[in-house]
Design a protein around this motif. Structure first.
Motif, PDB file in Angstrom:
ATOM      1  N   GLU A 125       0.827  -1.207   0.000  1.00 35.90           N
ATOM      2  CA  GLU A 125       0.000   0.000   0.000  1.00 35.90           C
ATOM      3  C   GLU A 125       0.859   1.254   0.000  1.00 35.90           C
ATOM      4  N   ALA A 126       1.963   1.229   0.767  1.00 36.34           N
ATOM      5  CA  ALA A 126       2.857   2.390   0.812  1.00 36.34           C
ATOM      6  C   ALA A 126       3.509   2.618  -0.544  1.00 36.34           C
ATOM      7  N   LEU A 127       3.934   1.539  -1.212  1.00 38.67           N
ATOM      8  CA  LEU A 127       4.543   1.686  -2.533  1.00 38.67           C
ATOM      9  C   LEU A 127       3.531   2.195  -3.549  1.00 38.67           C
ATOM     10  N   ARG A 128       2.305   1.698  -3.450  1.00 37.23           N
ATOM     11  CA  ARG A 128       1.257   2.161  -4.363  1.00 37.23           C
ATOM     12  C   ARG A 128       1.019   3.649  -4.189  1.00 37.23           C
ATOM     13  N   ALA A 129       1.050   4.118  -2.937  1.00 43.51           N
ATOM     14  CA  ALA A 129       0.874   5.544  -2.682  1.00 43.51           C
ATOM     15  C   ALA A 129       2.008   6.368  -3.270  1.00 43.51           C
ATOM     16  N   GLN A 130       3.181   5.731  -3.444  1.00 45.45           N
ATOM     17  CA  GLN A 130       4.326   6.405  -4.051  1.00 45.45           C
ATOM     18  C   GLN A 130       4.362   6.223  -5.568  1.00 45.45           C
ATOM     19  N   ARG A 131       3.267   5.701  -6.116  1.00 43.54           N
ATOM     20  CA  ARG A 131       3.092   5.521  -7.558  1.00 43.54           C
ATOM     21  C   ARG A 131       3.996   4.442  -8.138  1.00 43.54           C
ATOM     22  N   VAL A 132       4.382   3.497  -7.311  1.00 41.71           N
ATOM     23  CA  VAL A 132       5.084   2.318  -7.809  1.00 41.71           C
ATOM     24  C   VAL A 132       4.043   1.348  -8.356  1.00 41.71           C
ATOM     25  N   PRO A 133       4.210   0.835  -9.578  1.00 40.27           N
ATOM     26  CA  PRO A 133       3.240  -0.131 -10.105  1.00 40.27           C
ATOM     27  C   PRO A 133       3.188  -1.388  -9.226  1.00 40.27           C
ATOM     28  N   THR A 134       2.015  -1.718  -8.742  1.00 42.25           N
ATOM     29  CA  THR A 134       1.839  -2.909  -7.913  1.00 42.25           C
ATOM     30  C   THR A 134       0.747  -3.783  -8.514  1.00 42.25           C
ATOM     31  N   TYR A 135       0.886  -5.080  -8.330  1.00 42.90           N
ATOM     32  CA  TYR A 135      -0.031  -6.049  -8.925  1.00 42.90           C
ATOM     33  C   TYR A 135      -0.415  -7.074  -7.860  1.00 42.90           C
ATOM     34  N   ASP A 136      -1.679  -7.477  -7.881  1.00 42.79           N
ATOM     35  CA  ASP A 136      -2.175  -8.458  -6.920  1.00 42.79           C
ATOM     36  C   ASP A 136      -1.765  -9.862  -7.345  1.00 42.79           C
ATOM     37  N   LEU A 137      -1.250 -10.608  -6.388  1.00 40.62           N
ATOM     38  CA  LEU A 137      -0.789 -11.960  -6.649  1.00 40.62           C
ATOM     39  C   LEU A 137      -1.216 -12.847  -5.496  1.00 40.62           C
ATOM     40  N   PRO A 138      -2.180 -13.729  -5.686  1.00 36.47           N
ATOM     41  CA  PRO A 138      -2.593 -14.594  -4.577  1.00 36.47           C
ATOM     42  C   PRO A 138      -1.451 -15.493  -4.125  1.00 36.47           C
ATOM     43  N   VAL A 139      -1.397 -15.740  -2.839  1.00 33.96           N
ATOM     44  CA  VAL A 139      -0.338 -16.580  -2.292  1.00 33.96           C
ATOM     45  C   VAL A 139      -0.472 -17.995  -2.851  1.00 33.96           C
ATOM     46  N   ALA A 140       0.638 -18.538  -3.358  1.00 30.73           N
ATOM     47  CA  ALA A 140       0.631 -19.878  -3.955  1.00 30.73           C
ATOM     48  C   ALA A 140       0.780 -20.925  -2.865  1.00 30.73           C
ATOM     49  N   ARG A 141      -0.328 -21.441  -2.375  1.00 28.54           N
ATOM     50  CA  ARG A 141      -0.265 -22.510  -1.375  1.00 28.54           C
ATOM     51  C   ARG A 141       0.241 -23.786  -2.030  1.00 28.54           C
ATOM     52  N   ARG A 142       0.520 -24.792  -1.203  1.00 31.80           N
ATOM     53  CA  ARG A 142       1.097 -26.019  -1.749  1.00 31.80           C
ATOM     54  C   ARG A 142       0.011 -26.920  -2.331  1.00 31.80           C
ATOM     55  N   ARG A 143      -0.781 -26.323  -3.207  1.00 36.30           N
ATOM     56  CA  ARG A 143      -1.806 -27.080  -3.921  1.00 36.30           C
ATOM     57  C   ARG A 143      -1.803 -26.596  -5.353  1.00 36.30           C
ATOM     58  N   ALA A 144      -2.122 -27.491  -6.285  1.00 35.35           N
ATOM     59  CA  ALA A 144      -2.041 -27.151  -7.706  1.00 35.35           C
ATOM     60  C   ALA A 144      -2.945 -25.969  -8.050  1.00 35.35           C
ATOM     61  N   THR A 145      -4.153 -25.939  -7.480  1.00 35.70           N
ATOM     62  CA  THR A 145      -5.074 -24.848  -7.819  1.00 35.70           C
ATOM     63  C   THR A 145      -4.523 -23.504  -7.360  1.00 35.70           C
TER      64      THR A 145
END
Length: 353
Positions: free
Chosen positions: A44-64
């Motif tokens: 959130e702090a980086l986004r406020a500084q206009r750094v491009p940020t992208y949402d990435l769901p946490v990759a749990r130890r499951r294929a899905t």
């Protein structure tokens, strides 16, 4: 050079602090930085500084979970169009490689439990154009399993406290003269807060601050009650104000079973706070130059004796503070760290690696 950092989360952890510091400093080296992560206050702090940020769901130890993360990483790569992906830790390396196409992936290995090293090495060999370890001990574990590794020690991108010692102690309900120890660590099995709480039964007349949250919180709160130290232990939850907490503190403590090169230790030394820590991995490298005391793993008596030394002996604190600051300035300078990363990434992008 366009650099996309990929990391599971951007909350209060050490790897997250490294990413935030690298993004802020990258402009000095001609980087245009973006961050793909599961979110958190640093994102959130980086986004406020206009750094491009992208949402990435946490990759749990499951294929899905991995597939969802790969799809999100692919969108981030298409949107940002990086020259190189800098993946922090093993799961981020796997996700990045599956999403990156021809874009090179460089992995930063911040550390895993000893039982996970073999699997980590197998993934890193197959996913990464180059692998960076943040400590010599971590590099040795990977090299023993056939991974070519470059060591770039973590640096501390120090942030000054926003309030003075008396003010933050007042907010925490602490008197001006009470000795205070701080443990800035997630409440997870790796950190062995149970050992610390047992040690605290042997330290009288001081307050212990636990800054962090996790799956063991309820269990640890109950243990503090059972051990009779609950009135001298404060569970603060996740905190975004570690520089302020360090200002209120006399000594920092980590009783972990394993560590890579914890940013919490570097931040403590930079702030002039001595460190008591388990004699493990990268912690040994940091404290070998002074700044604190190493104690055997899972040894509450040794931890208690070291804590008492710094809590109640101002001369010992002052000597350790001086040595710790000198060690950070000598071995963990941010500019030196960034220069090494810049050279590595540009070589990788140029195709000569």
């Amino acid at each position: 050079m366009r650099v996309l950092h990929v990391i599971s989360e951007m909350g209060a952890g050490g790897a997250e602090a490294v990413v935030a510091g690298m993004v802020r400093s990258g402009g000095d080296f001609g980087w245009e930085s973006g961050v793909a992560s599961g979110g958190g206050h640093r994102a959130e702090a980086l986004r406020a500084q206009r750094v491009p940020t992208y949402d990435l769901p946490v990759a749990r130890r499951r294929a899905t979970g991995v597939l969802r993360a790969v799809a999100a990483a692919r969108r981030a790569i298409r949107g940002f169009r990086p020259d190189v992906v800098l993946a922090h830790n093993v799961s981020a390396s796997l996700v990045s490689r599956l999403a990156a196409g021809r874009t090179p992936v460089v992995s930063v290995f911040h550390g895993v439990a000893e039982t996970d090293v073999r699997g980590a090495a197998r993934i890193l060999r197959r996913t990464s154009r180059a692998v960076v370890a943040v400590a010599d001990a971590s590099a040795s574990l990977l090299r023993a399993r056939g991974v070519a590794v470059e060591v770039i020690p973590n640096a501390v991108f120090a942030e000054p406290p926003r309030v003075h010692r008396g003010a933050i102690r007042g907010l925490l309900g602490l008197g001006p003269d009470v000795p205070v120890a701080l443990c800035p660590a997630r409440l997870e099995p790796q950190k062995r807060h149970d050992v610390l709480l047992e040690a605290w039964t042997l330290v009288a007349g001081a307050v212990l601050l636990l800054a962090g949250d996790g799956s063991l919180r309820a269990e640890l709160e109950l243990l503090a009650e059972e051990l009779g130290v609950a009135d001298r232990v404060r569970f603060l939850g996740t905190r975004c104000d570690v520089p302020d907490l360090l200002e209120a503190t006399d000594v920092t403590v980590l009783t972990s079973d394993w560590e890579g090169m914890p940013i919490a230790v570097l931040e403590s030394l930079a702030a002039g706070r001595p460190v008591v820590a388990s004699d493990v991995d990268g912690v040994r490298e940091v404290l070998s130059g002074g700044g604190g005391v190493l104690v055997p793993r899972r040894d509450p008596k040794a931890a208690a004796a070291a804590l008492a030394k710094f809590l109640f002996d101002s001369n010992a604190r002052a000597a350790a503070a001086e040595a710790g600051r000198a060690a950070v300035e000598r071995d963990h300078d941010p500019h030196t760290q960034m220069k090494k990363y810049d050279e590595l990434l540009r070589t990788t992008v140029g195709g000569r690696r």
